[in-house]
Design a protein around this motif. Structure first.
Motif: not given
Length: 288
Positions: A215-241
């Motif tokens: 998937v394209s980077k721009s599309h992924l960043g936008h769609q991820f925030k739309t559906y999860t409510g979090l940015t990729l970075y926020q989700f990854i950090i939350k999941k890791r901790v």
């Protein structure tokens, strides 16, 4: 209920349990509480009774009807989206994983509904009217026993919890596939969430995720925030901790949890952990 800020939801304020084995609550909010994305170190049963609520779990949004039940485990990042206009009422049961492990020695795996829901990536139960009435009745008995000082009340509360979990599993496995239509989701976002969950130790950059999931980077960043409510970075950090916390809780050395969850720098791990849970990994390890 939080007396200092009645609009701040207890889910957000507390991520640890006060009771040793489980907690059961009945909440009724005339004004919708403020709830952030969060996770718990326990299993959670969310028994929805009334309100206008969509519930986001790991990028999937469930449109709730009264009587719906949601199952989350100690890895799930979730958040209710509560709109005004209707009283927001629900039962919430928090269950310590160690208690469930002990209860399973009785001969039945009471975590089956949780593990199956995680494997199928679908977290909702929609009981029929008879099941709904029965489950609600058990919750009410559990609450009365919890608050009663009579002889054996604590034991009865545990018995009711076991009964509730038996019938919860029955309702889960009887839930028809047709209710999946009440979910808003995106196939690519689901794929990315699954990839993150399976590869926490890897370098999860936007470039890496876009390449891995085609998937394209721009599309992924936008769609991820739309559906999860979090940015990729926020989700990854939350999941890791979150996963690191679970590992520490189960006895893993702090540095092992740090490295296996993708934190190559302990200072960054320490900051992220304290920001999420309010204490250091070492303090959490000592408590566990």
């Amino acid at each position: 209920m939080n007396l200092l800020n009645p609009n701040k939801d207890t889910f957000t304020l507390r991520q640890t349990m006060q009771r040793s084995d489980f907690e059961c609550y009945h909440y009724l909010n005339p004004v919708p509480p403020v709830v952030d994305f969060h996770e718990h170190e326990f299993y959670e049963v969310f028994f929805f009774l009334s309100g206008d609520v969509n519930y986001i779990i790991e990028g999937r949004t469930y449109q709730l009807r009264p009587g719906d039940i949601l199952l989350t485990d100690n890895r799930d990042i979730h958040k209710p989206d509560i709109r005004p206009g209707k009283p927001y009422e629900r039962f919430v049961i928090w269950i310590d994983p160690d208690f469930l492990a002990r209860a399973n020695t009785l001969g039945t795996d009471l975590t089956r509904c949780f593990t199956d829901a995680s494997e199928k990536k679908y977290k909702r139960i929609r009981p029929d009217s008879g099941e709904l009435t029965h489950l609600r009745g058990i919750c009410e008995k559990m609450l009365r026993s919890r608050d009663d000082d009579a002889f054996g009340s604590g034991t009865l509360a545990h018995v009711y919890l076991i009964e509730f979990l038996v019938y919860l599993n029955r309702a889960y496995f009887a839930t028809p596939e047709s209710i999946r239509k009440d979910v808003t989701e995106n196939e690519k976002v689901n794929e990315v969430v699954a990839y993150i969950n399976d590869n926490l130790a890897e370098d999860l950059t936007l470039d890496r995720l876009a390449e891995a999931c085609y998937v394209s980077k721009s599309h992924l960043g936008h769609q991820f925030k739309t559906y999860t409510g979090l940015t990729l970075y926020q989700f990854i950090i939350k999941k890791r901790v979150t996963v690191a916390r679970n590992m520490i809780r189960e006895g893993a050395p702090v540095m092992d949890a740090c490295m296996q969850c993708g934190f190559n720098d302990y200072s960054n791990f320490l900051k992220a952990f304290k920001r999420e849970f309010g204490r250091s990994p070492k303090e959490f390890s000592n408590r566990a």
